[in-house]
Scaffold this motif. Structure first.
Motif, PDB file in Angstrom:
ATOM      1  N   VAL A   1       0.863  -1.180   0.000  1.00 34.67           N
ATOM      2  CA  VAL A   1       0.000   0.000   0.000  1.00 34.67           C
ATOM      3  C   VAL A   1       0.905   1.237   0.000  1.00 34.67           C
ATOM      4  CG1 VAL A   1      -1.780   1.299   1.205  1.00 34.67           C
ATOM      5  CG2 VAL A   1      -1.817  -1.209   1.251  1.00 34.67           C
ATOM      6  N   ILE A   2       0.728   2.102  -0.982  1.00 38.45           N
ATOM      7  CA  ILE A   2       1.519   3.331  -1.082  1.00 38.45           C
ATOM      8  C   ILE A   2       0.577   4.514  -0.950  1.00 38.45           C
ATOM      9  CG2 ILE A   2       3.080   4.692  -2.524  1.00 38.45           C
ATOM     10  CD1 ILE A   2       3.927   2.124  -3.889  1.00 38.45           C
ATOM     11  N   ASP A   3       0.906   5.412  -0.044  1.00 43.70           N
ATOM     12  CA  ASP A   3       0.049   6.569   0.214  1.00 43.70           C
ATOM     13  C   ASP A   3       0.930   7.804   0.326  1.00 43.70           C
ATOM     14  OD1 ASP A   3      -1.931   8.302   0.925  1.00 43.70           O
ATOM     15  OD2 ASP A   3      -2.068   7.618   3.013  1.00 43.70           O
ATOM     16  N   VAL A   4       0.813   8.708  -0.650  1.00 39.05           N
ATOM     17  CA  VAL A   4       1.582   9.951  -0.656  1.00 39.05           C
ATOM     18  C   VAL A   4       0.598  11.114  -0.614  1.00 39.05           C
ATOM     19  CG1 VAL A   4       3.261  11.365  -1.895  1.00 39.05           C
ATOM     20  CG2 VAL A   4       3.426   8.869  -1.991  1.00 39.05           C
ATOM     21  N   GLU A   5       0.790  11.975   0.358  1.00 41.95           N
ATOM     22  CA  GLU A   5      -0.124  13.103   0.545  1.00 41.95           C
ATOM     23  C   GLU A   5       0.688  14.395   0.736  1.00 41.95           C
ATOM     24  OE1 GLU A   5      -3.428  15.209   0.590  1.00 41.95           O
ATOM     25  OE2 GLU A   5      -3.402  13.030   0.267  1.00 41.95           O
ATOM     26  N   PRO A   6       0.538  15.368  -0.180  1.00 40.06           N
ATOM     27  CA  PRO A   6      -0.257  15.328  -1.410  1.00 40.06           C
ATOM     28  C   PRO A   6       0.424  14.485  -2.490  1.00 40.06           C
ATOM     29  CG  PRO A   6       0.961  17.375  -1.270  1.00 40.06           C
ATOM     30  CD  PRO A   6       1.210  16.665   0.030  1.00 40.06           C
ATOM     31  N   PRO A   7      -0.299  14.064  -3.532  1.00 36.93           N
ATOM     32  CA  PRO A   7       0.289  13.177  -4.551  1.00 36.93           C
ATOM     33  C   PRO A   7       1.538  13.754  -5.213  1.00 36.93           C
ATOM     34  CG  PRO A   7      -2.101  13.248  -4.757  1.00 36.93           C
ATOM     35  CD  PRO A   7      -1.732  14.300  -3.757  1.00 36.93           C
ATOM     36  N   GLY A   8       1.631  15.067  -5.327  1.00 39.90           N
ATOM     37  CA  GLY A   8       2.790  15.679  -5.973  1.00 39.90           C
ATOM     38  C   GLY A   8       3.905  16.045  -5.017  1.00 39.90           C
ATOM     39  N   LEU A   9       3.937  15.436  -3.829  1.00 47.76           N
ATOM     40  CA  LEU A   9       4.938  15.764  -2.821  1.00 47.76           C
ATOM     41  C   LEU A   9       6.347  15.485  -3.339  1.00 47.76           C
ATOM     42  CD1 LEU A   9       5.546  16.572   0.144  1.00 47.76           C
ATOM     43  CD2 LEU A   9       5.357  14.139   0.715  1.00 47.76           C
TER      44      LEU A   9
ATOM     45  N   ALA B   1       4.007   8.782   2.762  1.00 48.12           N
ATOM     46  CA  ALA B   1       4.866   9.970   2.764  1.00 48.12           C
ATOM     47  C   ALA B   1       3.989  11.196   2.913  1.00 48.12           C
ATOM     48  CB  ALA B   1       5.688  10.052   1.486  1.00 48.12           C
ATOM     49  N   ALA B   2       4.478  12.165   3.680  1.00 47.12           N
ATOM     50  CA  ALA B   2       3.725  13.401   3.897  1.00 47.12           C
ATOM     51  C   ALA B   2       4.677  14.457   4.424  1.00 47.12           C
ATOM     52  CB  ALA B   2       2.561  13.174   4.868  1.00 47.12           C
ATOM     53  N   ARG B   3       4.185  15.673   4.464  1.00 50.69           N
ATOM     54  CA  ARG B   3       4.935  16.754   5.088  1.00 50.69           C
ATOM     55  C   ARG B   3       4.985  16.543   6.589  1.00 50.69           C
ATOM     56  NH1 ARG B   3       8.518  19.740   2.375  1.00 50.69           N
ATOM     57  NH2 ARG B   3       7.758  20.153   0.266  1.00 50.69           N
TER      58      ARG B   3
ATOM     59  N   ASP C   1       8.430  21.676   7.522  1.00 52.91           N
ATOM     60  CA  ASP C   1       9.781  22.038   7.087  1.00 52.91           C
ATOM     61  C   ASP C   1      10.558  20.822   6.609  1.00 52.91           C
ATOM     62  OD1 ASP C   1      10.018  20.729   9.459  1.00 52.91           O
ATOM     63  OD2 ASP C   1      11.426  22.149  10.367  1.00 52.91           O
ATOM     64  N   GLY C   2       9.884  19.740   6.332  1.00 52.13           N
ATOM     65  CA  GLY C   2      10.548  18.537   5.879  1.00 52.13           C
ATOM     66  C   GLY C   2       9.535  17.512   5.409  1.00 52.13           C
ATOM     67  N   VAL C   3      10.024  16.316   5.140  1.00 53.75           N
ATOM     68  CA  VAL C   3       9.194  15.221   4.639  1.00 53.75           C
ATOM     69  C   VAL C   3       9.429  13.999   5.518  1.00 53.75           C
ATOM     70  CG1 VAL C   3       8.869  13.614   2.715  1.00 53.75           C
ATOM     71  CG2 VAL C   3       9.148  16.053   2.265  1.00 53.75           C
ATOM     72  N   ARG C   4       8.371  13.288   5.839  1.00 55.90           N
ATOM     73  CA  ARG C   4       8.488  12.032   6.569  1.00 55.90           C
ATOM     74  C   ARG C   4       8.031  10.891   5.673  1.00 55.90           C
ATOM     75  NH1 ARG C   4       3.594  10.100   7.884  1.00 55.90           N
ATOM     76  NH2 ARG C   4       1.850  11.540   8.283  1.00 55.90           N
ATOM     77  N   ILE C   5       8.736   9.773   5.748  1.00 53.52           N
ATOM     78  CA  ILE C   5       8.384   8.563   5.012  1.00 53.52           C
ATOM     79  C   ILE C   5       8.267   7.437   6.028  1.00 53.52           C
ATOM     80  CG2 ILE C   5       9.047   6.949   3.196  1.00 53.52           C
ATOM     81  CD1 ILE C   5      10.718   9.198   1.949  1.00 53.52           C
ATOM     82  N   ASP C   6       7.091   6.814   6.105  1.00 54.71           N
ATOM     83  CA  ASP C   6       6.839   5.747   7.067  1.00 54.71           C
ATOM     84  C   ASP C   6       6.752   4.409   6.350  1.00 54.71           C
ATOM     85  OD1 ASP C   6       6.723   7.687   8.972  1.00 54.71           O
ATOM     86  OD2 ASP C   6       4.534   7.713   9.140  1.00 54.71           O
ATOM     87  N   VAL C   7       7.365   3.394   6.945  1.00 55.57           N
ATOM     88  CA  VAL C   7       7.243   2.012   6.469  1.00 55.57           C
ATOM     89  C   VAL C   7       6.708   1.190   7.630  1.00 55.57           C
ATOM     90  CG1 VAL C   7       8.444  -0.006   5.581  1.00 55.57           C
ATOM     91  CG2 VAL C   7       9.110   2.274   4.800  1.00 55.57           C
TER      92      VAL C   7
ATOM     93  N   ILE D   1       8.623   2.254  11.195  1.00 57.13           N
ATOM     94  CA  ILE D   1       9.885   2.989  11.109  1.00 57.13           C
ATOM     95  C   ILE D   1       9.660   4.247  10.282  1.00 57.13           C
ATOM     96  CG2 ILE D   1      12.281   2.930  10.319  1.00 57.13           C
ATOM     97  CD1 ILE D   1      12.341  -0.022  10.841  1.00 57.13           C
ATOM     98  N   ARG D   2      10.137   5.353  10.818  1.00 56.95           N
ATOM     99  CA  ARG D   2       9.942   6.649  10.156  1.00 56.95           C
ATOM    100  C   ARG D   2      11.271   7.265   9.759  1.00 56.95           C
ATOM    101  NH1 ARG D   2       5.857  10.810  12.726  1.00 56.95           N
ATOM    102  NH2 ARG D   2       4.505   9.366  11.575  1.00 56.95           N
ATOM    103  N   VAL D   3      11.325   7.751   8.529  1.00 52.19           N
ATOM    104  CA  VAL D   3      12.463   8.514   8.018  1.00 52.19           C
ATOM    105  C   VAL D   3      12.012   9.960   7.865  1.00 52.19           C
ATOM    106  CG1 VAL D   3      14.008   8.883   6.072  1.00 52.19           C
ATOM    107  CG2 VAL D   3      13.510   6.556   6.835  1.00 52.19           C
ATOM    108  N   THR D   4      12.732  10.867   8.485  1.00 53.64           N
ATOM    109  CA  THR D   4      12.416  12.293   8.376  1.00 53.64           C
ATOM    110  C   THR D   4      13.572  13.003   7.692  1.00 53.64           C
ATOM    111  OG1 THR D   4      11.150  12.177  10.441  1.00 53.64           O
ATOM    112  CG2 THR D   4      11.755  14.359   9.640  1.00 53.64           C
ATOM    113  N   LEU D   5      13.261  13.672   6.587  1.00 55.42           N
ATOM    114  CA  LEU D   5      14.271  14.388   5.814  1.00 55.42           C
ATOM    115  C   LEU D   5      14.000  15.884   5.905  1.00 55.42           C
ATOM    116  CD1 LEU D   5      14.336  12.199   2.575  1.00 55.42           C
ATOM    117  CD2 LEU D   5      15.944  12.122   4.482  1.00 55.42           C
ATOM    118  N   PRO D   6      15.046  16.685   6.071  1.00 55.70           N
ATOM    119  CA  PRO D   6      14.846  18.137   6.070  1.00 55.70           C
ATOM    120  C   PRO D   6      14.451  18.608   4.681  1.00 55.70           C
ATOM    121  CG  PRO D   6      17.187  17.626   6.082  1.00 55.70           C
ATOM    122  CD  PRO D   6      16.463  16.314   6.243  1.00 55.70           C
TER     123      PRO D   6
END
Length: 363
Positions: A210-218, A252-254, A259-265, A333-338
């Motif tokens: 399942v892939i969920d990106v919000e907003p789709p153009g992130l 994935a979301a703001r 001020d960054g992006v988080r990606i959760d698995v 597990i969460r990855v947070t990128l600036p």
């Protein structure tokens, strides 16, 4: 008794020692002459008493140096267990403390080196043995060289190749610096590409994605190769611990501060215990317990390194499933990128793995 230990300077100790010995010698000489002793007897007696007084007064000044000499010789033979015990607070005492600290760090480094060799040998032996057995069966005619048999050999070859790639990444980590090729990455097609690659792995059969990106153009600014490597390692870890027919959710979301992006698995496996949340990001660690999933114990360590290159962080956060949250276990597990990564050529650094409470993801 070590009367000079209270002094914090070795030079002061020497000064006090010289003044004390000279004073005692002069006093003894004057007393001897007043008592009518012949100089031929008084002088040797004064010298002997002065030597004894010097030994008593200077006791402990040089003993740490002798201990360090013996410890250095032992370390040359590979024995790093020697420690220096110094009661003084002067430069020699500080040197003794520094020497003991160095010996402790060298002992730990030597132990890590031995563990690394043992772990790498073990991890290499498993796929090599499997590949050799399969090829021997094909050569001896026990197994037909059909697609099923060759797929087993290919799987072991891929596992061996992955381990070699991980070891090469470890050498880059130890080198301390790497160039980052930062670019703007649209996360929706990027995550689909990474998941498509993970779905082809033998252990990923039957796993639902399942892939969920919000907003789709992130989008995010990162090194595509390193970010791909990070997410791929997280997906590999998730599929190995997912039950048959389990679901792996990639979102994935703001970030909350925007001020960054988080990606959760997030997988549906048994999760990581709270006390092991930091441990899983260390080399050759698999969550503090026995793990028969076939992992090398390097994927999460390399993921932490790659995220650290971007100035971000990787963490195990609380699981949204109530039954695991109550037990303190989590498979999220969460990855947070600036928003903007470091400039190319930034040196790698140790990444602090922190624990936070994650929001309800709604599934």
């Amino acid at each position: 008794m070590r009367p000079l230990d209270s002094f914090r300077s070795f030079k002061v100790k020497l000064g006090v020692l010289v003044v004390a010995v000279v004073s005692v010698s002069a006093l003894l000489t004057w007393v001897g002459l007043r008592a009518g002793l012949e100089p031929i007897l008084a002088i040797p007696l004064v010298v002997l008493i002065a030597l004894v007084f010097t030994q008593l007064l200077a006791r402990g000044m040089t003993s740490p140096l002798r201990e360090m000499t013996g410890a250095a010789r032992a370390m040359a033979r590979g024995d790093y267990t020697q420690r220096i015990h110094a009661s003084s607070r002067d430069e020699v005492g500080q040197l003794a403390d520094a020497f003991s600290t160095m010996a402790s760090e060298l002992e730990q480094t030597d132990r890590m080196r031995k563990d690394l060799v043992a772990n790498v040998s073990h991890e290499l032996r498993t796929p090599v043995a499997g590949l050799r057995a399969q090829l021997e069966n094909i050569v001896d005619g026990v197994t037909e060289p059909d697609p099923a048999a060759l797929s087993v050999a290919l799987a072991e070859t891929e596992r061996l190749s992955q381990l070699v790639d991980h070891l090469l990444d470890l050498s880059r980590i130890d080198a301390g610096a790497i160039e980052l090729d930062l670019e703007e990455i649209e996360l929706t097609p990027f995550l689909h590409e990474v998941v498509d690659g993970a779905a082809l792995a033998p252990g990923a059969r039957g796993v639902r994605w399942v892939i969920d990106v919000e907003p789709p153009g992130l989008t995010t600014r990162a090194d595509a190769a390193r970010l791909h490597q990070t997410i791929a390692n997280l997906l590999d870890n998730a599929t190995r611990h997912s039950p048959p027919g389990g679901r792996v959710h990639v979102s994935a979301a703001r970030t909350a501060t925007d001020d960054g992006v988080r990606i959760d698995v997030h997988d549906e496996g048994p999760g990581i215990a709270r006390e092991d949340r930091d441990l899983v990001f260390e080399r050759f660690q698999r969550g503090g317990g026995s793990d028969t999933s076939g992992g090398t114990g390097l994927g999460l360590a390399i993921a932490r390194w790659a995220v650290g290159l971007h100035g971000g962080r990787i963490e195990v956060i609380d699981d949204p499933r109530d039954e695991l949250a109550l037990e303190g276990r989590s498979s999220l597990i969460r990855v947070t990128l600036p928003d903007a990564g470091p400039r190319p050529g930034t040196r790698t650094g140790a990444l602090d793995v922190v624990r936070t409470d994650g929001p309800d993801l709604g599934y």
